[in-house]
Design a protein around this motif. Structure first.
Motif, PDB file in Angstrom:
ATOM      1  N   ALA A 314       0.799  -1.077  -0.162  1.00  0.00           N
ATOM      2  CA  ALA A 314      -0.004   0.062   0.111  1.00  0.00           C
ATOM      3  C   ALA A 314       0.861   1.268  -0.092  1.00  0.00           C
ATOM      4  N   PRO A 315       1.533   1.481  -1.151  1.00  0.00           N
ATOM      5  CA  PRO A 315       2.302   2.548  -1.094  1.00  0.00           C
ATOM      6  C   PRO A 315       1.935   4.059  -0.564  1.00  0.00           C
ATOM      7  N   GLU A 316       0.758   4.330  -1.078  1.00  0.00           N
ATOM      8  CA  GLU A 316       0.120   5.622  -0.571  1.00  0.00           C
ATOM      9  C   GLU A 316      -0.067   5.551   0.961  1.00  0.00           C
ATOM     10  N   LEU A 317       0.100   4.550   1.676  1.00  0.00           N
ATOM     11  CA  LEU A 317      -0.094   4.409   3.238  1.00  0.00           C
ATOM     12  C   LEU A 317       1.313   4.789   3.882  1.00  0.00           C
ATOM     13  N   ALA A 318       2.432   4.305   3.203  1.00  0.00           N
ATOM     14  CA  ALA A 318       3.450   4.286   3.792  1.00  0.00           C
ATOM     15  C   ALA A 318       3.857   5.575   4.534  1.00  0.00           C
ATOM     16  N   GLU A 319       3.647   6.884   3.843  1.00  0.00           N
ATOM     17  CA  GLU A 319       4.136   7.845   4.314  1.00  0.00           C
ATOM     18  C   GLU A 319       3.427   8.320   5.602  1.00  0.00           C
ATOM     19  N   ARG A 320       2.057   7.748   5.664  1.00  0.00           N
ATOM     20  CA  ARG A 320       1.150   8.060   6.924  1.00  0.00           C
ATOM     21  C   ARG A 320       1.791   7.162   8.170  1.00  0.00           C
ATOM     22  N   GLY A 321       2.576   6.310   7.921  1.00  0.00           N
ATOM     23  CA  GLY A 321       2.889   5.479   8.970  1.00  0.00           C
ATOM     24  C   GLY A 321       4.170   6.473   9.821  1.00  0.00           C
ATOM     25  N   VAL A 322       3.741   7.458  10.790  1.00  0.00           N
ATOM     26  CA  VAL A 322       4.410   8.203  11.341  1.00  0.00           C
ATOM     27  C   VAL A 322       4.728   7.785  12.863  1.00  0.00           C
ATOM     28  N   SER A 323       4.141   6.659  13.317  1.00  0.00           N
ATOM     29  CA  SER A 323       4.169   6.139  14.799  1.00  0.00           C
ATOM     30  C   SER A 323       4.126   4.828  14.736  1.00  0.00           C
ATOM     31  N   GLY A 324       3.943   4.200  15.905  1.00  0.00           N
ATOM     32  CA  GLY A 324       3.860   2.700  15.861  1.00  0.00           C
ATOM     33  C   GLY A 324       3.935   2.208  17.470  1.00  0.00           C
ATOM     34  N   ARG A 325       4.154   0.875  17.266  1.00  0.00           N
ATOM     35  CA  ARG A 325       4.353   0.130  18.816  1.00  0.00           C
ATOM     36  C   ARG A 325       5.692  -0.595  18.442  1.00  0.00           C
ATOM     37  N   VAL A 326       6.654  -0.848  19.404  1.00  0.00           N
ATOM     38  CA  VAL A 326       7.785  -1.705  19.336  1.00  0.00           C
ATOM     39  C   VAL A 326       7.850  -2.546  20.629  1.00  0.00           C
ATOM     40  N   PHE A 327       7.891  -3.757  20.636  1.00  0.00           N
ATOM     41  CA  PHE A 327       8.122  -4.590  21.771  1.00  0.00           C
ATOM     42  C   PHE A 327       8.832  -5.922  21.107  1.00  0.00           C
ATOM     43  N   CYS A 328       8.376  -7.012  22.010  1.00  0.00           N
ATOM     44  CA  CYS A 328       8.952  -8.277  21.713  1.00  0.00           C
ATOM     45  C   CYS A 328       8.180  -9.440  22.099  1.00  0.00           C
ATOM     46  N   ASP A 329       8.535 -10.497  21.655  1.00  0.00           N
ATOM     47  CA  ASP A 329       7.746 -11.845  22.154  1.00  0.00           C
ATOM     48  C   ASP A 329       8.394 -13.094  22.162  1.00  0.00           C
ATOM     49  N   ALA A 330       7.874 -13.901  22.730  1.00  0.00           N
ATOM     50  CA  ALA A 330       8.706 -15.471  22.880  1.00  0.00           C
ATOM     51  C   ALA A 330       8.184 -16.042  21.802  1.00  0.00           C
ATOM     52  N   TYR A 331       9.377 -16.973  21.165  1.00  0.00           N
ATOM     53  CA  TYR A 331       8.919 -17.905  20.069  1.00  0.00           C
ATOM     54  C   TYR A 331       9.576 -19.346  20.486  1.00  0.00           C
ATOM     55  N   SER A 332       8.751 -20.208  20.359  1.00  0.00           N
ATOM     56  CA  SER A 332       9.153 -21.440  20.421  1.00  0.00           C
ATOM     57  C   SER A 332       9.896 -21.974  19.033  1.00  0.00           C
ATOM     58  N   PRO A 333      10.762 -23.215  19.376  1.00  0.00           N
ATOM     59  CA  PRO A 333      11.326 -23.701  18.098  1.00  0.00           C
ATOM     60  C   PRO A 333      10.528 -24.475  17.122  1.00  0.00           C
ATOM     61  N   THR A 334       9.151 -24.928  17.766  1.00  0.00           N
ATOM     62  CA  THR A 334       8.213 -25.870  16.975  1.00  0.00           C
ATOM     63  C   THR A 334       7.325 -24.934  16.201  1.00  0.00           C
ATOM     64  N   GLY A 335       7.123 -23.648  16.650  1.00  0.00           N
ATOM     65  CA  GLY A 335       5.839 -22.940  15.975  1.00  0.00           C
ATOM     66  C   GLY A 335       4.886 -23.104  16.749  1.00  0.00           C
TER      67      GLY A 335
END
Length: 389
Positions: A314-335
């Motif tokens: 969605a190229p026309e939305l890209a420049e509207r991405g001016v904020s967001g959320r950042v964190f992390c999560d735990a992942y298992s080796p099996t999915g």
């Protein structure tokens, strides 16, 4: 005051820990349960969660868990319509090579239906929705571009939640039946008492200087796998912690806008109607991060990587991405989520859900309770829970 001894202690009060405590108190109403968290409830990965439920699973077990959780949330919502769980229409975009697997990974209840384009949007009071209204190839979602050979599938049963708000509501319901200890750190988990004798209980040494003795302990630490208190216990699981980044698109969704899942890229666009903006989630590949260091917001690399991914869809939305959320999560080796008994069954680990903590939390909680050898569960509704208090 917290009792010196409790039947079950649940460590971690995110969506998974709260669901575990709820499951235990539903199965055994007279059990003593203590729910502890190093912060206030729901402020870890749950607060940053996109909260999207897709009716799918990469394995039979995950599909079974997704089906169970979808029914659970449906019953919760029916019993308490004000809960922050919102149905959302959804489409799945896949290449011809990956499309055949869709019917395998999506639930039968998803009723996948091949379409030529995204359905037309319903009329709305928000003119000029995201993108170019003049795109004749894909009316109804004008901001999104598809490869010429892309296949588009309509999907039933999707929903999203404000996971933080939901955790707050769940813990409000829990308070008459469980003891909550917020901003109380667990410094040690010991299966052998201070006198060196194995009493069959588990001792939790708390950051407040107290010692809590529990018959059983459920660890639901989210991405805090490396906490000294249980690092050695969970290391054999092989779970890892990955960074998670999502952009907030400053565009008010129209009433008829739908979630769009890009199957090949494991990315999605989600209209957060309740919040008034869109969310774009993509697959970040930064591994082995420390959740305590994920507090500095979006980096230039995060923004560039997320916008680069969004421009492909969605190229026309890209420049509207001016904020967001950042964190992390735990992942298992099996999915698949890890729900496993440790220390002869006195400690149970519940988590490493691979970014699907909200989506699979009810099923994770049920599996954890099963490992505690609790009786079968009653119905899931909030009204049932209230009637037992």
């Amino acid at each position: 005051m917290t009792p010196a001894r409790t039947d079950v202690a649940v460590v971690g009060a995110g969506i998974v820990g709260c669901m575990v405590a709820r499951e235990i108190t539903a199965r055994i109403p007279d059990a003593s349960v203590v729910l502890l968290d190093r912060d206030t409830v729901g402020t870890g990965a749950s607060r940053r969660s996109a909260g999207l439920h897709c009716p799918r699973g990469s394995t039979e077990r995950v599909r079974r868990m997704a089906r169970y959780s979808q029914d659970y949330y449906g019953e919760l919502k029916a019993g308490a319509p004000g809960l922050p769980i919102h149905e959302v229409p959804m489409s799945v975009v896949a290449s011809p090579a990956s499309a055949p697997r869709l019917r395998e990974v999506y639930l039968d209840s998803a009723e996948l239906t091949r379409t030529d384009h995204l359905p037309d949007r319903a009329p709305s009071g928000h003119p000029g929705g995201p993108g170019n209204p003049g795109d004749p190839a894909h009316p109804g979602h004008p901001g999104i571009r598809f490869p010429e050979d892309a296949e588009i599938w309509d999907c039933q049963g999707a929903q999203y939640a404000d996971v933080y708000a939901l955790v707050q509501e769940l813990t409000r319901e829990l308070r008459p039946r469980a003891t909550l200890r917020e901003c109380v750190r667990v410094d040690a988990v010991n299966t052998v008492g201070h006198n060196g004798r194995d009493t069959g209980d588990v001792e939790l040494r708390l950051g407040t200087g107290e010692t809590l003795t529990a018959g059983r302990v459920v660890l639901a630490p989210g991405p805090w796998l490396a906490a000294p208190a249980w690092r050695g216990l969970v290391a054999p699981l092989g779970a890892r912690v990955k960074k998670v980044v999502a952009l907030h698109i400053e565009q008010v969704p129209d009433r008829g806008d739908r979630a769009v899942v890009f199957q090949d890229e494991d990315a999605f666009l989600l209209p957060l109607h309740a919040l008034g903006h869109w969310l774009f989630s993509y697959t970040c590949t930064t591994w082995d991060v420390d959740p305590d260091e994920m507090v500095d917001g979006l980096s230039p690399h995060d923004v560039d990587e997320a916008r680069g991914s969004l421009r492909r869809h969605a190229p026309e939305l890209a420049e509207r991405g001016v904020s967001g959320r950042v964190f992390c999560d735990a992942y298992s080796p099996t999915g698949e989520p890890e729900v496993r008994a440790l220390e002869d069954g006195r400690v149970v680990f519940a988590g490493a859900a691979n970014g699907s903590g909200y989506r699979l939390a009810p099923a994770i909680a049920a599996e954890a309770a099963d490992l505690l050898h609790l009786p079968p569960k009653p119905p899931h509704t909030m009204e049932k829970q209230r009637s037992q208090s």
